[in-house]
Design a protein around this motif. Structure first.
Motif, PDB file in Angstrom:
ATOM      1  N   ILE A 124       0.786  -1.236   0.234  1.00 38.00           N
ATOM      2  CA  ILE A 124      -0.076   0.017  -0.017  1.00 38.00           C
ATOM      3  C   ILE A 124       1.069   1.178   0.024  1.00 38.00           C
ATOM      4  N   GLY A 125       2.023   1.288   0.824  1.00 42.70           N
ATOM      5  CA  GLY A 125       2.816   2.426   0.905  1.00 42.70           C
ATOM      6  C   GLY A 125       3.424   2.654  -0.526  1.00 42.70           C
ATOM      7  N   ALA A 126       3.981   1.590  -1.255  1.00 46.27           N
ATOM      8  CA  ALA A 126       4.760   1.801  -2.408  1.00 46.27           C
ATOM      9  C   ALA A 126       3.772   1.998  -3.455  1.00 46.27           C
ATOM     10  N   SER A 127       2.351   1.701  -3.520  1.00 47.52           N
ATOM     11  CA  SER A 127       1.444   2.085  -4.449  1.00 47.52           C
ATOM     12  C   SER A 127       1.230   3.731  -4.202  1.00 47.52           C
ATOM     13  N   TYR A 128       1.071   4.216  -3.050  1.00 45.01           N
ATOM     14  CA  TYR A 128       0.776   5.554  -3.241  1.00 45.01           C
ATOM     15  C   TYR A 128       2.100   6.222  -3.398  1.00 45.01           C
ATOM     16  N   MET A 129       3.234   5.664  -3.439  1.00 42.84           N
ATOM     17  CA  MET A 129       4.412   6.468  -3.995  1.00 42.84           C
ATOM     18  C   MET A 129       4.409   6.612  -5.598  1.00 42.84           C
ATOM     19  N   ILE A 130       3.454   5.660  -6.156  1.00 42.97           N
ATOM     20  CA  ILE A 130       3.310   5.763  -7.688  1.00 42.97           C
ATOM     21  C   ILE A 130       2.460   7.234  -7.963  1.00 42.97           C
ATOM     22  N   ASN A 131       1.075   7.184  -7.149  1.00 44.24           N
ATOM     23  CA  ASN A 131       0.302   8.325  -7.244  1.00 44.24           C
ATOM     24  C   ASN A 131      -0.878   7.820  -6.327  1.00 44.24           C
TER      25      ASN A 131
END
Length: 249
Positions: A124-131
């Motif tokens: 989830i954290g990595a996904s938000y780093m995309i956008n």
């Protein structure tokens, strides 16, 4: 960056609170619960496939192109979730249950589930780093999968000798490791090159494994035409939700 942190932490906290869903099942008859869950499982499978192929994989390809490294990390994600599932299941032995004694498989289930939730937090954290839109879509996909899983985990803890109150509390502690996972992902992203790409690739593999190996086989246990059609519709609905989120973003 502050926005990414805010959305990530709020999302993993919300997903962690799903661990209390087991409490709601106590007032629902087992057969009715089973009927409801099977359609939620179908919807969840569609959402996980949808998030993997509509949100995460296209973003990976757009940023990095499609190369063997990404393929290997996706396969690594499948292997990781396969191994994790083995760890969770291996202690489900056939020794008679003593309600006055906590059975080892219940403890192992907590440990395995805690690690699983930690990985969910990383994803989830990595996904938000995309956008932000990709992060929201991934959070929804994870949350939908967590509902039937947490109900099952709650049942395992009760069966393993924990009281209802203790089972709910420990299930929540296990779920809260997702918060730690999100924080670790956000902190390490600036220190490890391509960390976001690695995590998202693993997430794609994990979502494909969960949907294809865990959820779809459950749907094949129903053979009636009516139920099969309803499951297919629920599955397609899960994909459509991920598609709508793409255009909303």
């Amino acid at each position: 960056m502050n926005e990414v942190w805010f959305y990530s932490i709020v999302s993993v906290l919300a997903v962690s609170l799903i661990s209390f869903v087991g409490l709601l099942t106590l007032s629902i008859k087992a057969q009715k619960l089973k009927t409801i869950l099977i359609y939620l499982v179908a919807f969840s499978a569609g959402a996980l496939f949808g998030d993997a192929f509509i949100h995460l994989l296209p973003e990976l390809v757009e940023e990095n192109g499609f190369n063997l490294i990404i393929s290997f990390f996706i396969l690594g994600g499948i292997a990781l979730f396969f191994t994790l599932e083995k760890i969770i299941r291996w202690q489900h032995c056939h020794v008679p249950i003593d309600k006055d004694h906590v059975h080892p498989f219940a403890v192992m289930n907590l440990v395995g589930d805690g690690f699983h939730n930690f990985i969910d937090g990383l994803i989830i954290g990595a996904s938000y780093m995309i956008n932000i839109p990709v992060g929201i879509a991934t959070t929804i996909a994870v949350a939908l999968h967590e509902i039937p899983q947490e109900i099952g985990d709650f049942g395992v803890l009760l069966h393993g000798g924990f009281s209802k109150a203790r089972a709910l509390f420990l299930n929540f502690l296990s779920a809260i490791t997702a918060v730690i996972g999100a924080i670790v992902a956000l902190l390490l992203n600036s220190h490890i090159e391509n960390f976001e790409t690695i995590l998202i690739s693993i997430a794609v593999g994990g979502f494909i494994y969960i949907a294809g190996s865990d959820l779809i086989p459950e749907l094949h246990k129903e053979f009636t035409i009516k139920k099969s059609i309803l499951q297919l519709l629920a599955f397609i609905a899960g994909i459509l939700v991920m598609t709508v989120l793409l255009f909303m973003g």
